[in-house]
Design a protein around this motif. Structure first.
Motif, PDB file in Angstrom:
ATOM      1  N   GLN A 104       0.833  -1.209   0.000  1.00  0.00           N
ATOM      2  CA  GLN A 104       0.000   0.000   0.000  1.00  0.00           C
ATOM      3  C   GLN A 104       0.868   1.260   0.000  1.00  0.00           C
ATOM      4  OE1 GLN A 104      -3.265   0.164  -0.464  1.00  0.00           O
ATOM      5  NE2 GLN A 104      -3.258  -2.058  -0.645  1.00  0.00           N
ATOM      6  N   GLU A 105       1.977   1.219   0.732  1.00  0.00           N
ATOM      7  CA  GLU A 105       2.907   2.349   0.732  1.00  0.00           C
ATOM      8  C   GLU A 105       3.490   2.562  -0.668  1.00  0.00           C
ATOM      9  OE1 GLU A 105       3.884   4.646   3.028  1.00  0.00           O
ATOM     10  OE2 GLU A 105       2.284   3.845   4.279  1.00  0.00           O
ATOM     11  N   TYR A 106       3.834   1.462  -1.327  1.00  0.00           N
ATOM     12  CA  TYR A 106       4.386   1.547  -2.685  1.00  0.00           C
ATOM     13  C   TYR A 106       3.357   2.149  -3.638  1.00  0.00           C
ATOM     14  CZ  TYR A 106       6.421   0.207  -7.153  1.00  0.00           C
ATOM     15  OH  TYR A 106       6.929   0.230  -8.417  1.00  0.00           O
ATOM     16  N   ILE A 107       2.117   1.698  -3.528  1.00  0.00           N
ATOM     17  CA  ILE A 107       1.052   2.223  -4.397  1.00  0.00           C
ATOM     18  C   ILE A 107       0.823   3.706  -4.124  1.00  0.00           C
ATOM     19  CG2 ILE A 107      -1.430   2.095  -4.862  1.00  0.00           C
ATOM     20  CD1 ILE A 107      -1.163  -0.962  -4.459  1.00  0.00           C
ATOM     21  N   ALA A 108       0.887   4.102  -2.844  1.00  0.00           N
ATOM     22  CA  ALA A 108       0.720   5.520  -2.511  1.00  0.00           C
ATOM     23  C   ALA A 108       1.883   6.350  -3.047  1.00  0.00           C
ATOM     24  CB  ALA A 108       0.603   5.695  -1.002  1.00  0.00           C
ATOM     25  N   LEU A 109       3.085   5.767  -3.060  1.00  0.00           N
ATOM     26  CA  LEU A 109       4.267   6.485  -3.534  1.00  0.00           C
ATOM     27  C   LEU A 109       4.303   6.566  -5.052  1.00  0.00           C
ATOM     28  CD1 LEU A 109       6.782   7.859  -2.375  1.00  0.00           C
ATOM     29  CD2 LEU A 109       7.967   5.682  -2.583  1.00  0.00           C
ATOM     30  N   PHE A 110       3.924   5.481  -5.727  1.00  0.00           N
ATOM     31  CA  PHE A 110       3.904   5.419  -7.188  1.00  0.00           C
ATOM     32  C   PHE A 110       2.494   5.033  -7.641  1.00  0.00           C
ATOM     33  CE2 PHE A 110       8.154   4.043  -5.781  1.00  0.00           C
ATOM     34  CZ  PHE A 110       8.897   5.086  -6.291  1.00  0.00           C
ATOM     35  N   PRO A 111       1.554   5.998  -7.694  1.00  0.00           N
ATOM     36  CA  PRO A 111       0.151   5.661  -7.965  1.00  0.00           C
ATOM     37  C   PRO A 111      -0.125   5.160  -9.390  1.00  0.00           C
ATOM     38  CG  PRO A 111       0.419   8.025  -7.754  1.00  0.00           C
ATOM     39  CD  PRO A 111       1.741   7.412  -7.447  1.00  0.00           C
ATOM     40  N   THR A 112       0.682   5.544 -10.362  1.00  0.00           N
ATOM     41  CA  THR A 112       0.428   5.104 -11.733  1.00  0.00           C
ATOM     42  C   THR A 112       1.606   4.297 -12.246  1.00  0.00           C
ATOM     43  OG1 THR A 112       1.411   7.076 -12.698  1.00  0.00           O
ATOM     44  CG2 THR A 112      -0.952   7.162 -12.217  1.00  0.00           C
ATOM     45  N   GLU A 113       1.320   3.430 -13.193  1.00  0.00           N
ATOM     46  CA  GLU A 113       2.395   2.641 -13.791  1.00  0.00           C
ATOM     47  C   GLU A 113       3.344   3.531 -14.591  1.00  0.00           C
ATOM     48  OE1 GLU A 113       1.208  -0.823 -15.941  1.00  0.00           O
ATOM     49  OE2 GLU A 113      -0.262  -1.373 -14.432  1.00  0.00           O
ATOM     50  N   ALA A 114       2.794   4.576 -15.182  1.00  0.00           N
ATOM     51  CA  ALA A 114       3.629   5.473 -15.985  1.00  0.00           C
ATOM     52  C   ALA A 114       4.639   6.199 -15.091  1.00  0.00           C
ATOM     53  CB  ALA A 114       2.757   6.486 -16.722  1.00  0.00           C
ATOM     54  N   GLY A 115       4.206   6.598 -13.889  1.00  0.00           N
ATOM     55  CA  GLY A 115       5.114   7.267 -12.960  1.00  0.00           C
ATOM     56  C   GLY A 115       6.200   6.337 -12.473  1.00  0.00           C
ATOM     57  N   ALA A 116       5.845   5.072 -12.243  1.00  0.00           N
ATOM     58  CA  ALA A 116       6.827   4.094 -11.774  1.00  0.00           C
ATOM     59  C   ALA A 116       7.755   3.664 -12.900  1.00  0.00           C
ATOM     60  CB  ALA A 116       6.106   2.881 -11.189  1.00  0.00           C
ATOM     61  N   ALA A 117       7.261   3.662 -14.120  1.00  0.00           N
ATOM     62  CA  ALA A 117       8.072   3.209 -15.250  1.00  0.00           C
ATOM     63  C   ALA A 117       9.164   4.217 -15.601  1.00  0.00           C
ATOM     64  CB  ALA A 117       7.189   2.953 -16.454  1.00  0.00           C
ATOM     65  N   SER A 118       8.959   5.500 -15.287  1.00  0.00           N
ATOM     66  CA  SER A 118       9.965   6.516 -15.632  1.00  0.00           C
ATOM     67  C   SER A 118      11.177   6.465 -14.698  1.00  0.00           C
ATOM     68  CB  SER A 118       9.329   7.905 -15.596  1.00  0.00           C
ATOM     69  OG  SER A 118       8.906   8.205 -14.281  1.00  0.00           O
ATOM     70  N   ILE A 119      11.055   5.752 -13.575  1.00  0.00           N
ATOM     71  CA  ILE A 119      12.141   5.640 -12.599  1.00  0.00           C
ATOM     72  C   ILE A 119      12.635   4.199 -12.595  1.00  0.00           C
ATOM     73  CG2 ILE A 119      12.741   5.935 -10.170  1.00  0.00           C
ATOM     74  CD1 ILE A 119      10.329   7.777  -9.912  1.00  0.00           C
ATOM     75  N   THR A 120      13.937   4.031 -12.427  1.00  0.00           N
ATOM     76  CA  THR A 120      14.484   2.668 -12.399  1.00  0.00           C
ATOM     77  C   THR A 120      14.013   1.939 -11.138  1.00  0.00           C
ATOM     78  OG1 THR A 120      16.480   3.307 -11.198  1.00  0.00           O
ATOM     79  CG2 THR A 120      16.555   3.422 -13.624  1.00  0.00           C
ATOM     80  N   MET A 121      14.078   0.622 -11.197  1.00  0.00           N
ATOM     81  CA  MET A 121      13.652  -0.202 -10.064  1.00  0.00           C
ATOM     82  C   MET A 121      14.489   0.095  -8.819  1.00  0.00           C
ATOM     83  SD  MET A 121      11.332  -2.379  -9.311  1.00  0.00           S
ATOM     84  CE  MET A 121      10.794  -3.371 -10.672  1.00  0.00           C
ATOM     85  N   GLU A 122      15.769   0.311  -9.004  1.00  0.00           N
ATOM     86  CA  GLU A 122      16.661   0.617  -7.875  1.00  0.00           C
ATOM     87  C   GLU A 122      16.275   1.951  -7.235  1.00  0.00           C
ATOM     88  OE1 GLU A 122      19.427  -0.295  -5.138  1.00  0.00           O
ATOM     89  OE2 GLU A 122      18.828  -1.603  -6.795  1.00  0.00           O
ATOM     90  N   GLU A 123      15.943   2.933  -8.055  1.00  0.00           N
ATOM     91  CA  GLU A 123      15.535   4.242  -7.534  1.00  0.00           C
ATOM     92  C   GLU A 123      14.185   4.140  -6.805  1.00  0.00           C
ATOM     93  OE1 GLU A 123      16.048   8.033  -6.474  1.00  0.00           O
ATOM     94  OE2 GLU A 123      17.522   6.848  -7.567  1.00  0.00           O
ATOM     95  N   GLN A 124      13.266   3.321  -7.322  1.00  0.00           N
ATOM     96  CA  GLN A 124      11.989   3.100  -6.635  1.00  0.00           C
ATOM     97  C   GLN A 124      12.220   2.478  -5.265  1.00  0.00           C
ATOM     98  OE1 GLN A 124       9.413   0.698  -9.059  1.00  0.00           O
ATOM     99  NE2 GLN A 124       9.438   2.132 -10.761  1.00  0.00           N
ATOM    100  N   LYS A 125      13.124   1.514  -5.210  1.00  0.00           N
ATOM    101  CA  LYS A 125      13.448   0.839  -3.947  1.00  0.00           C
ATOM    102  C   LYS A 125      14.020   1.851  -2.958  1.00  0.00           C
ATOM    103  CE  LYS A 125      16.439  -2.815  -2.170  1.00  0.00           C
ATOM    104  NZ  LYS A 125      17.452  -3.804  -2.527  1.00  0.00           N
ATOM    105  N   LYS A 126      14.949   2.711  -3.420  1.00  0.00           N
ATOM    106  CA  LYS A 126      15.542   3.718  -2.541  1.00  0.00           C
ATOM    107  C   LYS A 126      14.486   4.673  -2.004  1.00  0.00           C
ATOM    108  CE  LYS A 126      20.184   3.891  -4.527  1.00  0.00           C
ATOM    109  NZ  LYS A 126      21.118   4.702  -5.315  1.00  0.00           N
TER     110      LYS A 126
END
Length: 198
Positions: free
Chosen positions: A55-77
């Motif tokens: 739920q925290e991840y979804i709140a931080l990255f609400p759309t797939e497009a927003g999450a796709a513009s950032i690398t997986m490592e950066e999302q994790k950080k």
């Protein structure tokens, strides 16, 4: 006259063969608690933690497009930063701590005597916790996959042509979705197989 006592003196000869059961009646024993399954409690707590972090991840990255513009490592950080700065990481850790302690007391009874044994104990505990977490994650993902697949329910009643066509279309749609998923996961063989089955 006052030569006789006003109150009768009690008989001082006591019965020597009295048992406690003769004086106090026995009580019925209350229901016993069933034994606790500490491993199951740990799994349930881990499941809850995974749901909260998701739920925290979804709140931080609400759309797939927003999450796709950032690398997986950066999302994790970013996710770890938010969990640490908000104090939620500490809260989750403190909630898991008593569950892990109970499992350690039950599953790993012997205390390590030397540093080698302590290292072995820690690696066994880590391996155990990782396997339990993997079981929890696999169950969660399996349940999520079941929810995404179109469900086919066979009918007991005789089917006419329209019902058969609808069922066939549903079956084809299921294979199309599975083929798209396989293609998205870069699994060309499974994707080709699903399209051929269609």
């Amino acid at each position: 006259s006052l030569s006789l006592p006003l109150v009768l003196v009690a008989n001082t000869t006591a019965k020597s063969n009295l048992l406690p059961l003769d004086v106090v009646p026995p009580r019925a024993v209350g229901p016993t608690k069933p034994p606790r399954d500490f491993e199951q409690e740990l799994r349930e707590e881990m499941d809850e933690m995974v749901q909260v972090v998701a739920q925290e991840y979804i709140a931080l990255f609400p759309t797939e497009a927003g999450a796709a513009s950032i690398t997986m490592e950066e999302q994790k950080k970013q996710l770890l930063y938010v969990l640490n700065t908000s104090g939620k990481y500490h809260e989750y850790k403190e909630r898991l701590k008593p569950r892990i302690q109970r499992v350690v007391r039950v599953k790993f009874e012997n205390k390590p005597d030397s540093t080698e044994e302590a290292d072995r104990f820690i690696s066994q505990l880590y391996a155990y916790l990782m396997s339990e977490l993997t079981k929890v994650l696999n169950r969660i993902f399996r349940d999520a996959e079941k929810l995404q697949e179109p469900q086919l329910t066979p009918s007991i009643l005789p089917k006419d042509d329209t019902e058969l066509m609808e069922e066939l279309e549903l079956e084809l749609e299921k294979f199309r979705v599975l083929a798209i998923d396989a293609e998205a996961n870069s699994n060309v063989e499974v994707c080709t197989k699903r399209h051929e089955v269609r």
